[in-house]
Design an enzyme around this catalytic site. Structure first.
Site, PDB file in Angstrom:
ATOM      1  N   ARG A   1     -21.790  -4.477  14.005  1.00 46.85           N
ATOM      2  CA  ARG A   1     -22.634  -3.841  15.013  1.00 46.85           C
ATOM      3  C   ARG A   1     -24.094  -3.794  14.553  1.00 46.85           C
ATOM      4  O   ARG A   1     -25.022  -4.014  15.327  1.00 46.85           O
ATOM      5  CB  ARG A   1     -22.120  -2.426  15.306  1.00 46.85           C
ATOM      6  CG  ARG A   1     -22.924  -1.674  16.351  1.00 46.85           C
ATOM      7  CD  ARG A   1     -22.860  -2.373  17.695  1.00 46.85           C
ATOM      8  NE  ARG A   1     -23.840  -1.849  18.637  1.00 46.85           N
ATOM      9  CZ  ARG A   1     -25.112  -2.228  18.667  1.00 46.85           C
ATOM     10  NH1 ARG A   1     -25.556  -3.117  17.795  1.00 46.85           N
ATOM     11  NH2 ARG A   1     -25.926  -1.723  19.568  1.00 46.85           N
TER      12      ARG A   1
ATOM     13  N   CYS B   1      -8.323  -2.162  -4.092  1.00 46.49           N
ATOM     14  CA  CYS B   1      -6.904  -1.873  -4.293  1.00 46.49           C
ATOM     15  C   CYS B   1      -6.102  -3.177  -4.336  1.00 46.49           C
ATOM     16  O   CYS B   1      -5.185  -3.324  -5.143  1.00 46.49           O
ATOM     17  CB  CYS B   1      -6.376  -0.979  -3.176  1.00 46.49           C
ATOM     18  SG  CYS B   1      -5.794   0.616  -3.749  1.00 46.49           S
TER      19      CYS B   1
ATOM     20  N   CYS C   1     -27.948  -5.485  16.139  1.00 41.24           N
ATOM     21  CA  CYS C   1     -29.273  -4.894  16.319  1.00 41.24           C
ATOM     22  C   CYS C   1     -30.317  -5.690  15.545  1.00 41.24           C
ATOM     23  O   CYS C   1     -31.423  -5.910  16.030  1.00 41.24           O
ATOM     24  CB  CYS C   1     -29.292  -3.436  15.864  1.00 41.24           C
ATOM     25  SG  CYS C   1     -29.056  -2.252  17.209  1.00 41.24           S
TER      26      CYS C   1
ATOM     27  N   CYS D   1     -34.874   0.982  13.130  1.00 47.15           N
ATOM     28  CA  CYS D   1     -33.730   1.599  13.808  1.00 47.15           C
ATOM     29  C   CYS D   1     -34.166   2.904  14.463  1.00 47.15           C
ATOM     30  O   CYS D   1     -33.806   3.218  15.596  1.00 47.15           O
ATOM     31  CB  CYS D   1     -32.608   1.917  12.813  1.00 47.15           C
ATOM     32  SG  CYS D   1     -32.158   0.585  11.709  1.00 47.15           S
TER      33      CYS D   1
ATOM     34  N   CYS E   1       2.308   3.126  -3.175  1.00 46.31           N
ATOM     35  CA  CYS E   1       1.522   4.100  -3.939  1.00 46.31           C
ATOM     36  C   CYS E   1       1.042   5.263  -3.076  1.00 46.31           C
ATOM     37  O   CYS E   1       1.005   6.399  -3.509  1.00 46.31           O
ATOM     38  CB  CYS E   1       0.298   3.439  -4.559  1.00 46.31           C
ATOM     39  SG  CYS E   1       0.700   2.209  -5.800  1.00 46.31           S
ATOM     40  N   HIS E   2       0.587   4.942  -1.850  1.00 47.20           N
ATOM     41  CA  HIS E   2      -0.071   5.949  -1.013  1.00 47.20           C
ATOM     42  C   HIS E   2       0.903   6.599  -0.050  1.00 47.20           C
ATOM     43  O   HIS E   2       1.763   5.930   0.518  1.00 47.20           O
ATOM     44  CB  HIS E   2      -1.195   5.310  -0.193  1.00 47.20           C
ATOM     45  CG  HIS E   2      -2.303   4.736  -1.023  1.00 47.20           C
ATOM     46  ND1 HIS E   2      -3.307   5.517  -1.566  1.00 47.20           N
ATOM     47  CD2 HIS E   2      -2.579   3.467  -1.403  1.00 47.20           C
ATOM     48  CE1 HIS E   2      -4.144   4.734  -2.238  1.00 47.20           C
ATOM     49  NE2 HIS E   2      -3.722   3.489  -2.161  1.00 47.20           N
TER      50      HIS E   2
ATOM     51  N   CYS F   1     -35.897   3.306  18.101  1.00 49.86           N
ATOM     52  CA  CYS F   1     -35.056   3.315  19.300  1.00 49.86           C
ATOM     53  C   CYS F   1     -33.992   4.417  19.234  1.00 49.86           C
ATOM     54  O   CYS F   1     -33.804   5.160  20.189  1.00 49.86           O
ATOM     55  CB  CYS F   1     -34.349   1.970  19.471  1.00 49.86           C
ATOM     56  SG  CYS F   1     -35.455   0.678  20.053  1.00 49.86           S
TER      57      CYS F   1
ATOM     58  N   CYS G   1       0.855  -1.199   0.000  1.00 49.53           N
ATOM     59  CA  CYS G   1       0.000   0.000   0.000  1.00 49.53           C
ATOM     60  C   CYS G   1       0.884   1.240   0.000  1.00 49.53           C
ATOM     61  O   CYS G   1       0.644   2.207  -0.724  1.00 49.53           O
ATOM     62  CB  CYS G   1      -0.891   0.033   1.249  1.00 49.53           C
ATOM     63  SG  CYS G   1      -1.782  -1.494   1.595  1.00 49.53           S
TER      64      CYS G   1
END
Lengths: 211, 110
Positions: free
Chosen positions: A168, A64, A172, A127, A35-36, A130, A32
């Site tokens: 996450r 990438c 829910c 969602c 290039c970056h 709550c 990585c």
């Protein structure tokens, strides 16, 4: 714990990510870092459009890998991918979330918003019921947050590890007894996009720590 | 609903169980042994004096009848729901007998 790098457990992933960032891989034998330069501000702009497709940061890393490094994509939610996205995310810590609005991206935003407002699961909850209507109240003793994804990937004590926003969101969905979207599915990325747009201007805390 | 009378002791166990009744995720009530009760919905203390058995039953079966935007799930509904997880599909949250047990218990909370 979150703001002290010496005690933030997610820093273990950030350090792994730093090592991976500099390691050459794939048929192209490129790292990585070849290039970056710095990645400051990048994580604050994802999900974003990539050739008319909405992708999140993890998917962008994999693009990438497959296109530039000629290496196999990393499995979503794998330790390596979380490490790279934590390493990149930390470079935007303290910067405001900066999701650009565009005509091209509007259908994705609308779709994410619709998912946020849609009742689902056996418990038939959206969602928004709550996380907007009842934020600040307690669900079984736990305060309900406003669902601003400012710190992903995040270290949750409940997980004893680092996880993505999609992980996450799955929690829910399972909680309301709905069938969760698949990792990396358009539905999940659109919901992520809507949530990041909704939190625009808030400062990124990656990698955050939560109970 | 089931034809058999509800049993308050069984009902209490269902209300306090976070995988069965789920009540204490949102409600609080006279359960000194249960920590971490919810603060989203009305306290269950005294519900037996505020509502009749019939009123309690209807509020468990389909509370949306009174308030379409309520967050309280309909405990005996299997239709008109989206993306229900496979293990819960076509199943109500509680059976008819379980609902009768819960009603019998809640009616004792005077």
């Amino acid at each position: 714990m979150q703001n002290d790098d010496a005690t933030n457990p997610a820093m273990l992933w950030v350090l792994d990510g730093e090592a991976l960032w500099g390691r050459r891989t794939g048929a192209a034998d490129k790292a990585c870092a070849d290039c970056h330069q710095g990645m400051q501000g990048v994580a604050a702009r994802y999900p974003a459009l990539h050739s008319e497709k909405l992708v999140n940061l993890d998917q962008r890393i994999n693009l990438c890998r497959t296109e530039q490094q000629k290496a196999p994509a990393l499995q979503l939610e794998s330790r390596e991918l979380l490490a790279l996205s934590a390493y990149i995310g930390r470079q935007s810590r303290g910067l405001p979330i900066d999701i650009a609005e565009s005509e091209q991206a509007k259908p994705f935003l609308d779709s994410g918003r619709a998912a946020f407002n849609r009742r689902q699961g056996q418990l038939n909850l959206s969602c928004t019921q709550c996380h907007v209507g009842l934020a600040g109240n307690k669900l079984a003793g736990n305060p309900i947050p406003q669902a601003h994804p400012t710190g992903y990937p995040i270290y949750r004590l409940e997980w004893q590890g680092l996880g993505s926003l999609q992980r996450r969101l799955r929690n829910c969905m399972i909680g309301v007894r709905a069938e969760p979207y698949a990792y990396g599915s358009p539905e999940f990325v659109e919901l992520e996009y809507y949530l990041m747009w909704r939190a625009r201007g808030m400062k990124l805390e990656t990698p955050a720590v939560r109970p | 609903m089931s034809g058999a009378k509800g049993d308050p002791a069984r009902g209490r166990a269902i209300v306090a169980n976070r995988q069965a009744g789920l009540c204490l995720l949102c409600h609080s009530g006279p359960f000194p042994e249960e920590r971490f009760q919810g603060s989203i919905a009305p306290d269950l203390n005294g519900i037996g004096s505020r509502l009749s058995e019939g009123q309690i039953r209807l509020r468990i079966v389909d509370p949306g009848r009174f308030n379409p935007s309520t967050i309280m799930p309909a405990y005996f509904r299997t239709e008109g729901l989206a993306r229900v997880a496979p293990s819960f599909k076509e199943k109500p949250i509680l059976s008819a007998q379980q609902i009768e047990d819960v009603v019998a218990f809640l009616a004792t909370l005077k």
